[in-house]
Scaffold this motif. Sequence first.
Motif, PDB file in Angstrom:
ATOM      1  N   VAL A 237      49.031  52.466  32.276  1.00 62.16           N
ATOM      2  CA  VAL A 237      49.242  51.881  31.350  1.00 62.16           C
ATOM      3  C   VAL A 237      48.414  50.561  31.060  1.00 62.16           C
ATOM      4  O   VAL A 237      48.482  50.289  32.664  1.00 62.16           O
ATOM      5  CB  VAL A 237      51.168  50.626  31.677  1.00 62.16           C
ATOM      6  N   ILE A 238      47.498  50.545  30.640  1.00 62.75           N
ATOM      7  CA  ILE A 238      46.331  49.415  30.962  1.00 62.75           C
ATOM      8  C   ILE A 238      46.915  47.998  29.364  1.00 62.75           C
ATOM      9  O   ILE A 238      46.956  47.820  28.145  1.00 62.75           O
ATOM     10  CB  ILE A 238      45.133  49.921  29.842  1.00 62.75           C
ATOM     11  N   ASP A 239      47.286  46.848  30.074  1.00 63.10           N
ATOM     12  CA  ASP A 239      47.955  45.839  29.712  1.00 63.10           C
ATOM     13  C   ASP A 239      46.212  44.931  28.939  1.00 63.10           C
ATOM     14  O   ASP A 239      45.399  45.289  29.507  1.00 63.10           O
ATOM     15  CB  ASP A 239      47.903  44.936  30.917  1.00 63.10           C
ATOM     16  N   GLU A 240      46.773  43.917  28.204  1.00 65.62           N
ATOM     17  CA  GLU A 240      46.571  42.785  27.539  1.00 65.62           C
ATOM     18  C   GLU A 240      44.805  43.994  26.880  1.00 65.62           C
ATOM     19  O   GLU A 240      43.219  44.013  27.273  1.00 65.62           O
ATOM     20  CB  GLU A 240      45.897  42.183  28.324  1.00 65.62           C
ATOM     21  N   ILE A 241      45.265  45.083  26.031  1.00 60.24           N
ATOM     22  CA  ILE A 241      44.134  45.998  25.399  1.00 60.24           C
ATOM     23  C   ILE A 241      43.375  45.340  24.417  1.00 60.24           C
ATOM     24  O   ILE A 241      41.906  45.809  24.582  1.00 60.24           O
ATOM     25  CB  ILE A 241      44.586  46.967  24.825  1.00 60.24           C
ATOM     26  N   GLN A 242      43.116  43.656  23.993  1.00 63.31           N
ATOM     27  CA  GLN A 242      42.302  43.313  23.427  1.00 63.31           C
ATOM     28  C   GLN A 242      41.050  42.350  24.151  1.00 63.31           C
ATOM     29  O   GLN A 242      40.275  42.009  23.626  1.00 63.31           O
ATOM     30  CB  GLN A 242      43.302  41.758  22.557  1.00 63.31           C
ATOM     31  N   MET A 243      41.339  42.319  25.478  1.00 65.92           N
ATOM     32  CA  MET A 243      40.350  42.599  26.153  1.00 65.92           C
ATOM     33  C   MET A 243      39.002  43.418  26.633  1.00 65.92           C
ATOM     34  O   MET A 243      37.891  42.603  27.113  1.00 65.92           O
ATOM     35  CB  MET A 243      40.567  42.251  27.766  1.00 65.92           C
ATOM     36  N   LEU A 244      39.184  44.481  25.543  1.00 62.98           N
ATOM     37  CA  LEU A 244      38.147  45.156  24.749  1.00 62.98           C
ATOM     38  C   LEU A 244      36.781  44.081  24.757  1.00 62.98           C
ATOM     39  O   LEU A 244      35.150  44.568  24.675  1.00 62.98           O
ATOM     40  CB  LEU A 244      38.205  46.304  24.061  1.00 62.98           C
ATOM     41  N   ALA A 245      36.986  42.811  24.529  1.00 64.69           N
ATOM     42  CA  ALA A 245      36.141  42.232  23.176  1.00 64.69           C
ATOM     43  C   ALA A 245      35.620  41.594  24.240  1.00 64.69           C
ATOM     44  O   ALA A 245      35.376  40.554  23.917  1.00 64.69           O
ATOM     45  CB  ALA A 245      36.927  41.671  21.545  1.00 64.69           C
ATOM     46  N   ASP A 246      35.544  40.750  25.090  1.00 56.82           N
ATOM     47  CA  ASP A 246      36.053  40.171  26.470  1.00 56.82           C
ATOM     48  C   ASP A 246      34.523  40.015  26.824  1.00 56.82           C
ATOM     49  O   ASP A 246      34.053  40.977  26.411  1.00 56.82           O
ATOM     50  CB  ASP A 246      36.579  39.663  27.554  1.00 56.82           C
ATOM     51  N   ARG A 247      33.600  38.548  26.649  1.00 55.10           N
ATOM     52  CA  ARG A 247      31.756  38.390  26.547  1.00 55.10           C
ATOM     53  C   ARG A 247      31.692  39.296  28.630  1.00 55.10           C
ATOM     54  O   ARG A 247      30.848  40.192  28.522  1.00 55.10           O
ATOM     55  CB  ARG A 247      31.445  37.792  26.312  1.00 55.10           C
ATOM     56  N   ASP A 248      32.197  38.932  29.025  1.00 52.10           N
ATOM     57  CA  ASP A 248      32.079  39.517  30.222  1.00 52.10           C
ATOM     58  C   ASP A 248      33.425  40.107  31.003  1.00 52.10           C
ATOM     59  O   ASP A 248      32.170  41.305  31.974  1.00 52.10           O
ATOM     60  CB  ASP A 248      32.763  37.826  31.326  1.00 52.10           C
ATOM     61  N   ARG A 249      33.903  41.022  30.528  1.00 52.75           N
ATOM     62  CA  ARG A 249      35.236  41.570  31.567  1.00 52.75           C
ATOM     63  C   ARG A 249      35.110  42.721  30.466  1.00 52.75           C
ATOM     64  O   ARG A 249      35.876  43.736  31.003  1.00 52.75           O
ATOM     65  CB  ARG A 249      36.481  40.683  32.104  1.00 52.75           C
ATOM     66  N   GLY A 250      35.076  42.834  29.459  1.00 49.25           N
ATOM     67  CA  GLY A 250      35.710  43.421  28.386  1.00 49.25           C
ATOM     68  C   GLY A 250      35.040  45.012  28.702  1.00 49.25           C
ATOM     69  O   GLY A 250      35.728  46.194  28.322  1.00 49.25           O
ATOM     70  N   ALA A 251      33.516  45.095  29.429  1.00 50.16           N
ATOM     71  CA  ALA A 251      33.284  46.611  30.437  1.00 50.16           C
ATOM     72  C   ALA A 251      34.646  47.381  31.531  1.00 50.16           C
ATOM     73  O   ALA A 251      34.522  48.251  31.413  1.00 50.16           O
ATOM     74  CB  ALA A 251      32.184  46.845  30.702  1.00 50.16           C
ATOM     75  N   ALA A 252      35.423  46.524  32.347  1.00 46.63           N
ATOM     76  CA  ALA A 252      36.325  47.363  32.668  1.00 46.63           C
ATOM     77  C   ALA A 252      37.306  47.871  31.710  1.00 46.63           C
ATOM     78  O   ALA A 252      37.477  48.575  32.227  1.00 46.63           O
ATOM     79  CB  ALA A 252      37.146  46.009  33.054  1.00 46.63           C
ATOM     80  N   TRP A 253      37.780  47.874  30.557  1.00 45.12           N
ATOM     81  CA  TRP A 253      39.189  47.884  29.758  1.00 45.12           C
ATOM     82  C   TRP A 253      38.354  49.273  28.989  1.00 45.12           C
ATOM     83  O   TRP A 253      39.092  50.171  29.080  1.00 45.12           O
ATOM     84  CB  TRP A 253      39.401  46.672  28.304  1.00 45.12           C
ATOM     85  N   THR A 254      36.746  49.132  29.026  1.00 43.03           N
ATOM     86  CA  THR A 254      35.791  50.612  27.813  1.00 43.03           C
ATOM     87  C   THR A 254      35.552  51.248  29.137  1.00 43.03           C
ATOM     88  O   THR A 254      36.434  52.583  28.999  1.00 43.03           O
ATOM     89  CB  THR A 254      34.693  49.930  27.783  1.00 43.03           C
ATOM     90  N   ALA A 255      35.723  51.131  30.668  1.00 44.02           N
ATOM     91  CA  ALA A 255      35.572  52.280  31.521  1.00 44.02           C
ATOM     92  C   ALA A 255      37.323  52.478  31.457  1.00 44.02           C
ATOM     93  O   ALA A 255      37.551  54.248  32.201  1.00 44.02           O
ATOM     94  CB  ALA A 255      35.418  51.405  32.817  1.00 44.02           C
ATOM     95  N   ALA A 256      38.362  51.467  31.653  1.00 42.58           N
ATOM     96  CA  ALA A 256      39.809  52.215  32.033  1.00 42.58           C
ATOM     97  C   ALA A 256      39.933  53.175  30.274  1.00 42.58           C
ATOM     98  O   ALA A 256      40.627  54.162  30.550  1.00 42.58           O
ATOM     99  CB  ALA A 256      41.089  51.430  31.761  1.00 42.58           C
TER     100      ALA A 256
END
Length: 621
Positions: A237-256
């Motif tokens: 379960v990957i929560d808060e998937i809209q964080m893909l667009a976050d400037r500083d942390r989006g890369a963690a969601w891309t990787a997930a």
Amino acid sequence: MEGRVFLRFDGSVAEAGLVVPYALVPAQGVLAKPSKWRKLEREARAQLIGERSNERALRELHDSVRAFVVEMIEECDEFGLRAMDFLHTLADLQTSEPAGVVFDRIRQRLGHAVERQREEQHAERTRQSINLAEYPASFDVARRLPRKFIALLGPTNSGKTHKAMEALAKAGSGVYLAPLRLLALENYERLLEVTQHGKPLAVSLVTGEERRIAEGATHVASTVEMLDTRTPVDVAVIDEIQMLADRDRGAAWTAAVCGAPARTVYLVGAPEARRAIEALAERLECPLEVHVLKRKGPLAMEPSAVRKVKNLRPGDALIAFSRRDVLMWRDMVAEQGHSVATVYGNLSPEVRRAQAQRFRDGSADIVVGTDAIAMGLNMPIARIVMTSTVKFNGYEEEEIPAALARQIAGRAGRYGIHEEGLVAGMDPETHEVMRSLLKEKPTPLNTSGFSVAPTLEHLHRIAAVTGETSLAKLLKRFIHNIDVPDGFFYPRITEDQKDRAEWLDTLPLTVAEKFTMSLVPVATKVMALQSAWEHWAVSLSKKRVTRLKPDEHMLHYMTLQEVEDTCRMYSAYAWLGYRLPEYFPDVELAQQLSREASERVDSMLQDQNASARRRQPRRQR
């Protein structure tokens, strides 16, 4: 010329098949300044010219030109450059500077050309070493699994996370990936209450600063950056998937999304992430189901602004956008006789939870907090009251985006407790801005340019082909030189990491050590935390072990801000201890001290709240 009277000799040198003409000033070729020259008699001038333009001077110049030409031909041959591209200057450069100065200028030009050529070669080698189009293939386990995506999209209070967690709890194995330690902790405890086949689930908690490893664990609650990409599971379960667009942390969601090693991957978040999810699923060749959920209870704007603190009522959550403003509003609310819970980003997850629990169990009437309330805290909030819609984004003050306004407002009206959620502004202007923000249509996330952060493996690859050991230069090459064929995946680093890298390059550390130190989660703008981080880095560079030396009375002499920062410092030490245990061995002590600091912060917040409430009767008298 150039305020000088001087001699210039013409000639040419034949070397290695080249004929190189020159027109140069010899070492003693500058005769005088014009003002002095004009005062000299004709005979004195002739004598000076004769002394400086003899055969010896001519021969010395000619020999020095020949030696320089040979040097340049050899240098240019070594780097595959054409010598005459540089040597033509010996005849063309009209200057009164002596030949030696001209030689140095040409050497400098050659040095720049060699550097440019080397840079182009390194850039090309870097491009060949990393191709971001192949990024998903770097996750071996995920690539081999038959994966399926299920997107559960909806506003706050739509039950999307609950639905995903139910599927995770029923699975034989799984992982929950949270944006915050607080959320990882909450869902870890939620999973601990689940039984399968009459037995409680074996669940581990894994965050950057804490590990609670259960023997034979089938389930893990983790922060998204701590995803284990090597252990296959049934459900992720990957929560808060809209964080893909976050400037500083989006890369963690891309990787997930690319690397979660699960047969079924739930992508949970806001509806505006739909197009981005569809693009990723297509690129990864994973089947996708999309379920759009509606909010379980209505959300409505109050008819008018609250206007005065005395108009606040139990069940309200008052939102401000800085720690200072939260504490200011907290005092004003408490002075009206209300008990207050306080939540803001600088507080540890443990303190935030304790404060939220006070609001949940009725010990606090009103919660005053930042937008930290919008993510990861389930509280029975009846009404959200905004004190402002302007927030500092790290660079400047700006109006909050509609997506954040909706996420904050959505915390009002807990399903099963309130019939509807209410939203208001403290003042009429804020009230009307919130009304328009909530009406605004969500902006969909981009369908390309998904952030990819450098890994240590990326940097080692670049170092291997370029010979570079500077972390700042390796990160720069990652950003500017790696191959990004269609821009679907895009390299990104944070400004913090870039700034830290330049400082770390001044220390005798390995690339791996510098990379680890560049990622330590400390706020560089807080002087005490920055000093601690610098001390740790210097100690590591000297291969010294850094131990913690606690003073059990120290916390009682600190301000609230100092205790908060101390808590964050111990958490950062624990983070380092998990990665470099040889040099930062006191992980358990750091966690214990962090808990003690958290308890002290919670106690101080309660004392301040009580103190502000005690002032209320005096004000009325």
